[in-house]
Scaffold this motif. Sequence first.
Motif, PDB file in Angstrom:
ATOM      1  N   ALA A 121       0.836  -1.207   0.000  1.00 17.71           N
ATOM      2  CA  ALA A 121       0.000   0.000   0.000  1.00 17.71           C
ATOM      3  C   ALA A 121       0.868   1.253   0.000  1.00 17.71           C
ATOM      4  O   ALA A 121       0.479   2.291  -0.534  1.00 17.71           O
ATOM      5  CB  ALA A 121      -0.935  -0.002   1.202  1.00 17.71           C
ATOM      6  N   LEU A 122       2.052   1.159   0.600  1.00 20.68           N
ATOM      7  CA  LEU A 122       2.924   2.329   0.730  1.00 20.68           C
ATOM      8  C   LEU A 122       3.836   2.528  -0.483  1.00 20.68           C
ATOM      9  O   LEU A 122       4.725   3.383  -0.460  1.00 20.68           O
ATOM     10  CB  LEU A 122       3.763   2.207   2.009  1.00 20.68           C
ATOM     11  CG  LEU A 122       2.951   2.328   3.303  1.00 20.68           C
ATOM     12  CD1 LEU A 122       3.788   1.919   4.506  1.00 20.68           C
ATOM     13  CD2 LEU A 122       2.424   3.748   3.471  1.00 20.68           C
ATOM     14  N   SER A 156       7.661   7.896   4.209  1.00 21.26           N
ATOM     15  CA  SER A 156       7.028   7.890   5.522  1.00 21.26           C
ATOM     16  C   SER A 156       5.596   8.417   5.424  1.00 21.26           C
ATOM     17  O   SER A 156       5.385   9.552   5.005  1.00 21.26           O
ATOM     18  CB  SER A 156       7.851   8.761   6.468  1.00 21.26           C
ATOM     19  OG  SER A 156       7.304   8.691   7.749  1.00 21.26           O
ATOM     20  N   PRO A 157       4.597   7.591   5.768  1.00 22.11           N
ATOM     21  CA  PRO A 157       3.220   8.068   5.617  1.00 22.11           C
ATOM     22  C   PRO A 157       2.827   8.973   6.784  1.00 22.11           C
ATOM     23  O   PRO A 157       3.311   8.809   7.892  1.00 22.11           O
ATOM     24  CB  PRO A 157       2.405   6.779   5.646  1.00 22.11           C
ATOM     25  CG  PRO A 157       3.217   5.829   6.463  1.00 22.11           C
ATOM     26  CD  PRO A 157       4.658   6.220   6.299  1.00 22.11           C
ATOM     27  N   PHE A 162      -2.588   6.749   6.657  1.00 21.33           N
ATOM     28  CA  PHE A 162      -2.314   5.322   6.501  1.00 21.33           C
ATOM     29  C   PHE A 162      -3.111   4.496   7.504  1.00 21.33           C
ATOM     30  O   PHE A 162      -3.098   4.771   8.708  1.00 21.33           O
ATOM     31  CB  PHE A 162      -0.813   5.061   6.671  1.00 21.33           C
ATOM     32  CG  PHE A 162      -0.455   3.625   6.423  1.00 21.33           C
ATOM     33  CD1 PHE A 162      -0.701   3.043   5.191  1.00 21.33           C
ATOM     34  CD2 PHE A 162       0.095   2.844   7.425  1.00 21.33           C
ATOM     35  CE1 PHE A 162      -0.390   1.708   4.959  1.00 21.33           C
ATOM     36  CE2 PHE A 162       0.413   1.514   7.205  1.00 21.33           C
ATOM     37  CZ  PHE A 162       0.171   0.945   5.964  1.00 21.33           C
ATOM     38  N   ARG A 163      -3.797   3.498   6.993  1.00 21.87           N
ATOM     39  CA  ARG A 163      -4.618   2.635   7.854  1.00 21.87           C
ATOM     40  C   ARG A 163      -4.263   1.172   7.602  1.00 21.87           C
ATOM     41  O   ARG A 163      -4.043   0.789   6.449  1.00 21.87           O
ATOM     42  CB  ARG A 163      -6.102   2.825   7.550  1.00 21.87           C
ATOM     43  CG  ARG A 163      -6.536   4.255   7.682  1.00 21.87           C
ATOM     44  CD  ARG A 163      -7.916   4.452   7.112  1.00 21.87           C
ATOM     45  NE  ARG A 163      -8.218   5.874   7.112  1.00 21.87           N
ATOM     46  CZ  ARG A 163      -9.430   6.374   7.305  1.00 21.87           C
ATOM     47  NH1 ARG A 163     -10.464   5.568   7.478  1.00 21.87           N
ATOM     48  NH2 ARG A 163      -9.622   7.674   7.304  1.00 21.87           N
ATOM     49  N   ARG A 196      -4.578   4.032  -2.397  1.00 19.03           N
ATOM     50  CA  ARG A 196      -3.809   2.825  -2.718  1.00 19.03           C
ATOM     51  C   ARG A 196      -4.163   1.804  -1.660  1.00 19.03           C
ATOM     52  O   ARG A 196      -3.909   2.023  -0.470  1.00 19.03           O
ATOM     53  CB  ARG A 196      -2.324   3.160  -2.658  1.00 19.03           C
ATOM     54  CG  ARG A 196      -1.497   2.573  -3.775  1.00 19.03           C
ATOM     55  CD  ARG A 196      -0.049   2.945  -3.621  1.00 19.03           C
ATOM     56  NE  ARG A 196       0.718   1.728  -3.671  1.00 19.03           N
ATOM     57  CZ  ARG A 196       1.290   1.246  -4.785  1.00 19.03           C
ATOM     58  NH1 ARG A 196       1.212   1.898  -5.909  1.00 19.03           N
ATOM     59  NH2 ARG A 196       1.952   0.101  -4.760  1.00 19.03           N
ATOM     60  N   ILE A 197      -4.776   0.706  -2.086  1.00 20.17           N
ATOM     61  CA  ILE A 197      -5.270  -0.287  -1.125  1.00 20.17           C
ATOM     62  C   ILE A 197      -4.634  -1.638  -1.436  1.00 20.17           C
ATOM     63  O   ILE A 197      -4.652  -2.084  -2.592  1.00 20.17           O
ATOM     64  CB  ILE A 197      -6.811  -0.400  -1.204  1.00 20.17           C
ATOM     65  CG1 ILE A 197      -7.444   0.953  -0.891  1.00 20.17           C
ATOM     66  CG2 ILE A 197      -7.324  -1.469  -0.234  1.00 20.17           C
ATOM     67  CD1 ILE A 197      -8.949   0.999  -1.092  1.00 20.17           C
ATOM     68  N   ALA A 198      -4.068  -2.271  -0.411  1.00 21.92           N
ATOM     69  CA  ALA A 198      -3.455  -3.590  -0.603  1.00 21.92           C
ATOM     70  C   ALA A 198      -4.166  -4.606   0.271  1.00 21.92           C
ATOM     71  O   ALA A 198      -4.619  -4.289   1.380  1.00 21.92           O
ATOM     72  CB  ALA A 198      -1.967  -3.539  -0.259  1.00 21.92           C
ATOM     73  N   LEU A 199      -4.271  -5.836  -0.260  1.00 19.55           N
ATOM     74  CA  LEU A 199      -5.014  -6.894   0.427  1.00 19.55           C
ATOM     75  C   LEU A 199      -4.110  -8.106   0.667  1.00 19.55           C
ATOM     76  O   LEU A 199      -3.351  -8.505  -0.223  1.00 19.55           O
ATOM     77  CB  LEU A 199      -6.201  -7.341  -0.428  1.00 19.55           C
ATOM     78  CG  LEU A 199      -7.146  -6.246  -0.942  1.00 19.55           C
ATOM     79  CD1 LEU A 199      -8.161  -6.855  -1.909  1.00 19.55           C
ATOM     80  CD2 LEU A 199      -7.858  -5.571   0.232  1.00 19.55           C
TER      81      LEU A 199
END
Lengths: 264, 160
Positions: A121-122, A156-157, A162-163, A196-199
């Motif tokens: 995501a980052l 660095s978020p 950032f969640r 931006r979403i990561a699973l």
Amino acid sequence: MSLALQTFSSVKDANAALQAAGTRYLGGGTLVVRAANEGDVSVSSLVRVTDPGLSQIAVSGGKIRLGTSVTMAAIARHPELTALAPAARAVGGPAIRNMATVGGNLFAPAPYGDFAVALLALDTTVVTEAGEVPIETFLADRDTSRAIVTAVDVASPKAESFRFLKVSRVKPKGVSVLSIAALLELAPDGTVTSARIALGCMADRPIRALAAEKALLGCKLTPQEIAPALAAAGEGIAPITDPIASAWYRAEVLPVHLGRLLLD
Amino acid sequence: MAKVPVQFTLNGSEKAEFVESGTTLLHALRDKIGDTSPKGGCHQGTCGACSVIIDGELRLSCLTLAETCGGADIRTTAGLAEGGVLHPLQRAFLDGFATQCGFCTPGMIMAAKVLLDHTPNPSREDVVEALSGSICRCTGYEPIIQAVLAAARANSQNAA
Ligand SMILES: Cc1cc2nc3c(=O)[nH]c(=O)nc-3n(C[C@H](O)[C@H](O)[C@H](O)COP(=O)(O)OP(=O)(O)OC[C@H]3O[C@@H](n4cnc5c(N)ncnc54)[C@H](O)[C@@H]3O)c2cc1C
Ligand code: FES
Ligand code: FES
């Protein structure tokens, strides 16, 4: 079982040794030694590197460089890595976190790889001696890549953008049903300007929720406005089935947990 | 298979052994050095019975290769009692019936020891978190949690 360990002081020499068949890199060993203990005979030789630079954490000017041997415990307790700490703390129990490395997490097959989900995501860059590649390229090629990962570079978020969420059945420590990481930029009026979403557990390795990301643009984070994004979350997923959950179950609960993360 | 020398400190005394390359620390401790306090439950990292303290950190000896421990300071439950007097954690586990078959006990005690070394007055949540990598099939956990909290109280009374 017969395993031989070769120790090198430089990455260059270790990379050369890794060209031999049956040879694998040893990070914290939580997956690779476990595989050997379970009787995986495809590994006959392990290679490790003692260079202390691989365990370094450098934070400067909004950039974070994590050496490949940095452990989850080191990230969780670092005062400047508070945005990454929840993802690091989500990995295993205390002893596992003292051993599990950043590099090893990048290679961990689902249901593992919770920290790698956060790194995806980052928009992390993965560093090897041969050069730097975006994490998506790295993940796509990781089954065949043999080069030692030396570090990852992360922007660095901001804490509020950032969640991270890991869902497991056993608390406080349990294997993932799924994990989700989201990097969201919001305009002052609360509309999403980038997502931006990561699973995790939605394929054999971390993947992006591209359709949901697109559907979120221009939305405010309200139940009504995120509904199309939640409906799109399942596009392109191929969840794993394991003793924790079936693929069907994982697909069913993904929109529920994504919704909770976005509305949190 | 070639043998390799390993040298480390175990509970304060120097140890040197020749082991086969790739030997786990658990195997080296139990079958070479004769410290059988760490237990081999799963050899997969999931039960915590093999937990030891290496350079102040909790580690799983079943997933640690002995060769990577050169020069390390290794602590096991066997080294806790001093001059025949049990460590406060051992005392509390006995008094609180926190040990039944005893198989998980050395791992639980090592996990509790690192917790109390850093957090002398832990909350119940701290204890649950610290023990979360260890499985007990006998006690139902509650007596173990209570024993760790009791040992922390005993320590702070002694310190006062
Ligand atoms: C009981 C238990 C619970 C766990 N729980 C979780 C969890 O909740 N979440 C989670 O994400 N994971 C979990 N894991 C999996 C694992 O601990 C982590 O994914 C960890 O980060 C792996 O890192 P490692 O350094 O131990 O990897 P290793 O076992 O050392 O290596 C894993 C693989 O990656 C390769 N590799 C490692 N580093 C490099 C490098 N720098 N360059 C090239 N190749 C490399 C190795 O060759 C090997 O094939 C768990 C494992 C166990 C045993
Ligand atoms: S024997 Fe090491 S964790 Fe079970
Ligand atoms: S006392 Fe038997 S496993 Fe814990």
